[in-house]
Enzyme design. Structure first.
Site, PDB file in Angstrom:
ATOM      1  N   GLY A 127      34.459  -3.617 102.893  1.00  0.00           N
ATOM      2  CA  GLY A 127      35.388  -2.580 102.708  1.00  0.00           C
ATOM      3  C   GLY A 127      36.640  -3.369 103.729  1.00  0.00           C
ATOM      4  O   GLY A 127      36.693  -4.092 104.338  1.00  0.00           O
ATOM      5  N   CYS A 136      28.968  -7.245 104.822  1.00  0.00           N
ATOM      6  CA  CYS A 136      30.723  -7.924 105.165  1.00  0.00           C
ATOM      7  C   CYS A 136      30.670  -6.766 106.399  1.00  0.00           C
ATOM      8  O   CYS A 136      30.021  -6.478 107.500  1.00  0.00           O
ATOM      9  CB  CYS A 136      31.238  -8.112 104.164  1.00  0.00           C
ATOM     10  SG  CYS A 136      32.912  -8.836 104.656  1.00  0.00           S
ATOM     11  N   TYR A 137      31.597  -5.917 105.831  1.00  0.00           N
ATOM     12  CA  TYR A 137      31.937  -4.743 106.699  1.00  0.00           C
ATOM     13  C   TYR A 137      30.942  -3.604 107.336  1.00  0.00           C
ATOM     14  O   TYR A 137      30.492  -3.590 108.480  1.00  0.00           O
ATOM     15  CB  TYR A 137      33.750  -3.738 105.912  1.00  0.00           C
ATOM     16  CG  TYR A 137      33.082  -2.946 106.987  1.00  0.00           C
ATOM     17  CD1 TYR A 137      34.570  -2.153 107.773  1.00  0.00           C
ATOM     18  CD2 TYR A 137      33.183  -1.433 106.855  1.00  0.00           C
ATOM     19  CE1 TYR A 137      34.331  -1.983 108.743  1.00  0.00           C
ATOM     20  CE2 TYR A 137      33.287  -0.439 107.512  1.00  0.00           C
ATOM     21  CZ  TYR A 137      33.966  -0.508 108.422  1.00  0.00           C
ATOM     22  OH  TYR A 137      34.096   0.645 108.998  1.00  0.00           O
ATOM     23  N   HIS A 153      28.657 -12.710 101.118  1.00  0.00           N
ATOM     24  CA  HIS A 153      28.507 -11.827 100.115  1.00  0.00           C
ATOM     25  C   HIS A 153      26.997 -11.989  99.221  1.00  0.00           C
ATOM     26  O   HIS A 153      27.378 -13.147  98.674  1.00  0.00           O
ATOM     27  CB  HIS A 153      29.448 -11.826  99.284  1.00  0.00           C
ATOM     28  CG  HIS A 153      31.036 -10.656 100.257  1.00  0.00           C
ATOM     29  ND1 HIS A 153      30.651  -9.568 100.019  1.00  0.00           N
ATOM     30  CD2 HIS A 153      31.310 -11.353 100.941  1.00  0.00           C
ATOM     31  CE1 HIS A 153      31.563  -8.987 100.744  1.00  0.00           C
ATOM     32  NE2 HIS A 153      32.258  -9.998 102.072  1.00  0.00           N
ATOM     33  N   GLU A 197      26.185 -10.500  96.963  1.00  0.00           N
ATOM     34  CA  GLU A 197      26.347 -10.259  95.341  1.00  0.00           C
ATOM     35  C   GLU A 197      27.197 -10.750  94.369  1.00  0.00           C
ATOM     36  O   GLU A 197      26.724 -11.116  93.263  1.00  0.00           O
ATOM     37  CB  GLU A 197      26.354  -8.611  95.464  1.00  0.00           C
ATOM     38  CG  GLU A 197      28.368  -8.308  96.162  1.00  0.00           C
ATOM     39  CD  GLU A 197      28.007  -9.039  97.510  1.00  0.00           C
ATOM     40  OE1 GLU A 197      27.335  -9.508  98.164  1.00  0.00           O
ATOM     41  OE2 GLU A 197      29.432  -8.341  98.058  1.00  0.00           O
ATOM     42  N   SER A 207      33.104   5.581  67.882  1.00  0.00           N
ATOM     43  CA  SER A 207      33.764   5.852  67.655  1.00  0.00           C
ATOM     44  C   SER A 207      33.108   3.928  66.413  1.00  0.00           C
ATOM     45  O   SER A 207      33.923   2.647  66.690  1.00  0.00           O
ATOM     46  CB  SER A 207      34.327   4.774  68.618  1.00  0.00           C
ATOM     47  OG  SER A 207      34.158   4.153  69.651  1.00  0.00           O
ATOM     48  N   GLY A 208      31.646   4.014  67.039  1.00  0.00           N
ATOM     49  CA  GLY A 208      31.377   2.623  66.451  1.00  0.00           C
ATOM     50  C   GLY A 208      31.074   1.594  67.898  1.00  0.00           C
ATOM     51  O   GLY A 208      30.630   0.369  67.517  1.00  0.00           O
ATOM     52  N   GLY A 209      32.171   1.922  68.920  1.00  0.00           N
ATOM     53  CA  GLY A 209      32.035   1.669  70.301  1.00  0.00           C
ATOM     54  C   GLY A 209      30.617   0.770  69.951  1.00  0.00           C
ATOM     55  O   GLY A 209      30.317   2.045  70.288  1.00  0.00           O
ATOM     56  N   VAL A 210      30.486   0.481  71.982  1.00  0.00           N
ATOM     57  CA  VAL A 210      29.044  -0.203  71.959  1.00  0.00           C
ATOM     58  C   VAL A 210      28.839   1.403  72.449  1.00  0.00           C
ATOM     59  O   VAL A 210      27.064   1.812  72.362  1.00  0.00           O
ATOM     60  CB  VAL A 210      28.665  -0.933  72.791  1.00  0.00           C
ATOM     61  CG1 VAL A 210      27.472  -1.174  73.829  1.00  0.00           C
ATOM     62  CG2 VAL A 210      29.618  -2.565  72.656  1.00  0.00           C
ATOM     63  N   ASP A 211      29.094   2.093  73.324  1.00  0.00           N
ATOM     64  CA  ASP A 211      28.644   3.271  73.761  1.00  0.00           C
ATOM     65  C   ASP A 211      28.265   4.408  72.908  1.00  0.00           C
ATOM     66  O   ASP A 211      27.406   5.007  73.264  1.00  0.00           O
ATOM     67  CB  ASP A 211      29.879   2.876  75.605  1.00  0.00           C
ATOM     68  CG  ASP A 211      30.185   2.474  76.378  1.00  0.00           C
ATOM     69  OD1 ASP A 211      29.320   1.826  76.435  1.00  0.00           O
ATOM     70  OD2 ASP A 211      31.659   2.305  77.411  1.00  0.00           O
ATOM     71  N   SER A 212      29.417   4.467  72.252  1.00  0.00           N
ATOM     72  CA  SER A 212      29.140   5.847  71.514  1.00  0.00           C
ATOM     73  C   SER A 212      28.360   5.438  70.869  1.00  0.00           C
ATOM     74  O   SER A 212      27.184   6.588  70.380  1.00  0.00           O
ATOM     75  CB  SER A 212      30.422   6.246  71.021  1.00  0.00           C
ATOM     76  OG  SER A 212      31.268   5.866  70.128  1.00  0.00           O
ATOM     77  N   SER A 213      27.774   3.777  69.697  1.00  0.00           N
ATOM     78  CA  SER A 213      26.595   3.444  69.161  1.00  0.00           C
ATOM     79  C   SER A 213      24.886   3.772  69.486  1.00  0.00           C
ATOM     80  O   SER A 213      24.435   4.376  69.737  1.00  0.00           O
ATOM     81  CB  SER A 213      26.868   2.617  68.636  1.00  0.00           C
ATOM     82  OG  SER A 213      28.187   2.347  67.729  1.00  0.00           O
ATOM     83  N   LYS A 231      27.196  -1.521  81.678  1.00  0.00           N
ATOM     84  CA  LYS A 231      27.600  -2.037  80.114  1.00  0.00           C
ATOM     85  C   LYS A 231      26.075  -2.561  79.791  1.00  0.00           C
ATOM     86  O   LYS A 231      25.561  -1.985  78.972  1.00  0.00           O
ATOM     87  CB  LYS A 231      28.870  -2.736  80.426  1.00  0.00           C
ATOM     88  CG  LYS A 231      29.079  -3.197  78.959  1.00  0.00           C
ATOM     89  CD  LYS A 231      29.836  -1.725  78.310  1.00  0.00           C
ATOM     90  CE  LYS A 231      30.967  -1.691  77.113  1.00  0.00           C
ATOM     91  NZ  LYS A 231      31.901  -1.127  76.531  1.00  0.00           N
TER      92      LYS A 231
END
Ligand code: XMP
Length: 513
Positions: A56, A83-84, A172, A174, A226-232, A369
């Site tokens: 942070g 870190c913080y 870090h 990560e 919409s044909g996008g990844v999420d809605s598909s 994602k």
């Protein structure tokens, strides 16, 4: 919540999502919550297998600096401070934090204590590079703690108290630049917290399908596809769960890329769902005639989208649930941690609140994602859909600078198709996060055979980015750009010049309008 999981307390660090993604890469489920939304009672109820504190921007001594009660460390739950988060642990438990004479930033050679369970794995050497980014450091260990790492500038780059399962690292783990960082996180979540690593998309699909069935019962669900990844992926999941109780409305505004409307239809029309495609190009084109201002174009498309969707939804009558393809970064970014999120980048116009429905369902809201893509693969979606690059709701309409005409739309579709084809041939399609063509409104003089031409300039844009908030232009090899340019000017009428956009975001945006 039930089951093994890690709770990530967010202190405002820039890598909070990255920490969560790394934990999930270890096949362990985790949730990120703003530190001030988590009480000790919440933790008692939630029963996390372990807690990670993010970094942070604050100093632990600053007035109003984010903190946690000392009791949190006495609950017997393993904690890893980063870190913080590491400084906070030291501070709350009676150690000391001081300001560095010189801030440490970037790759730093670090010495690890191989007795510390975080660093005990064989592949982790005693000395390796870690990623540092700090101005304060732990200058005195709290009672009962041992040093676990050090750098030339940081005497306690790591500390731990094995009996109390408390661990802290100034660097870090990560961030990719930290060599073996993922092993350290894996050691924490598995060896220290005892998680077994059974969070997989296969298991997720199974549970999600069961949950959806329970929640929806015999109700009707509506989804704007919409044909996008999420809605598909959402359509795939819902179809497996509830079949024909689902209606997907795909509004084709005519500004999809070449063949894309047909591809979306082909992908879904044989599924056991109600699939409605609305070919609304004429309606959109009518309303856009003579409009060249970018925001006006966006607004018109947004409004028209809603109208078309609404008209179609009305034909179905009352639905019980409206499904949204919200994913976890939207949830974290909203800062809420749990409230229903209205997707700010929803397809075009925002939430269709005029549709009569009882409740919103967001079955992907806990997935990143990359997990959404994995789930799509798990559910049998094609690679074309699963690996589709982000595409703005208003589509090619905002990649045609100025007024949109049928001719310009065809020119852009053809040019964009060639660009995409050549990028795929060069094997760059997954390395680039977004790449597309823009039809500028600029015309310039050229020569073709013996004739003078006066035609459009096409711009190519390709970017690499992790969050789409900032982006680098991609260093596409000249050879690939050369082939694209040659093919486009030869194969697409009315383009006689191709340029490549070499601007970063900021100051430019990724899209041109
Ligand atoms: P900019 O141009 O703002 O784009 O740098 C960042 C990312 O957002 C996408 N984008 C949109 N996505 N609806 C969307 O769903 C929109 O209206 C929209 N406008 C931009 C853009 O393609 C890029 O990935």
């Amino acid at each position: 919540m039930n089951g093994q999981h890690i709770l990530i307390l967010d202190f405002g660090g820039q890598y909070n999502q990255l920490i969560a993604r790394r934990v999930r890469e270890c096949n362990v489920y985790c949730e990120v919550k703003p530190f001030d939304k988590v009480s000790l009672d919440f933790i008692r109820e939630d029963k996390p297998s372990g807690i990670i504190f993010t970094g942070g921007p604050n100093s632990v001594y600053a007035e109003g600096a984010p903190s946690v009660p000392r009791e949190l460390f006495e609950m017997g739950i393993p904690v890893l401070g980063i870190c913080y988060g590491s400084q906070l642990m030291a501070h709350v438990l009676g150690g000391e934090v001081s300001t560095c004479v010189t801030s440490e930033y970037g790759k730093t050679e670090t010495e690890y204590d191989k007795d510390c369970p975080l660093f005990a794995s064989q592949e982790l050497p005693r000395k390796a590079v870690s990623w540092m980014s700090h101005t304060d450091y732990i200058s005195k260990l709290p009672k009962g703690f041992k040093k676990s790492a050090q750098t030339w500038n940081c005497p306690f780059a790591g500390m731990y108290c094995e009996e109390r399962k408390l661990y802290a690292v100034q660097f870090h783990p990560e961030v990719n630049h930290t060599e073996h960082g993922i092993t350290m996180i894996d050691n924490f979540v598995k060896k220290v917290c005892g998680c077994t690593g059974d969070w997989t998309m296969e298991n997720y699909a199974e549970t999600a399908i069961k949950d959806i069935r329970e929640k929806v019962g015999s109700g009707k669900v509506l989804l704007a596809l919409s044909g996008g990844v999420d809605s598909s992926v959402l359509a795939a999941l819902l179809s497996k769960a509830i079949g024909r109780q689902l209606t997907c409305i795909f509004v084709d505004h005519g500004f999809m890329r070449k063949n894309e409307g047909d591809e979306v239809e082909a992908a879904f029309k044989d599924w056991d769902i109600n699939f409605v495609r609305v070919n609304a190009k004429d309606r959109f084109m009518d309303r856009l005639r003579g409009v060249s201002e970018p925001e006006a174009k966006r607004k018109i498309i947004g409004e028209e989208f809603i109208r078309v969707f609404e008209a179609e939804a009305k034909k179905i009558g009352r639905v019980d649930f409206l499904a949204q393809g919200t994913i976890y970064p939207d949830v974290i970014e909203s800062g809420s941690g749990d409230a229903a999120v209205i997707k700010s980048h929803h397809n075009v116009g925002g939430l269709p609140d005029y549709v009569d429905f009882k409740e919103i369902i967001e079955p992907l809201r806990m997935l990143f994602k990359d997990e959404t893509r994995k789930l799509g693969q798990e559910l049998g979606l094609s690679d074309t859909l699963v690996w589709r690059q982000p595409f703005p709701g208003p589509g090619l309409a905002i990649r045609i600078i100025g007024e949109i005409t049928d001719d310009k739309l065809e020119i852009l579709k053809d040019a964009d198709w060639i660009f995409r084809e050549e990028i795929a041939k060069a094997g760059l399609d997954r390395a680039l996060n977004q790449y597309f063509a823009v039809l500028t409104n600029n015309r310039s003089v050229g020569v073709m055979g013996d004739f003078r031409t006066y035609d459009y300039t096409l711009a190519l844009r390709a970017v690499e980015t992790t969050d789409f908030m900032t982006a680098e232009f991609s260093r596409i090899p000249y050879g690939v750009l050369e082939v694209c340019s040659r093919r486009i000017v030869n194969e697409v009428k009315n383009i006689n010049r191709v340029v490549y956009d070499i601007t970063t975001k900021p100051p430019a945006t990724i899209e041109w309008e």
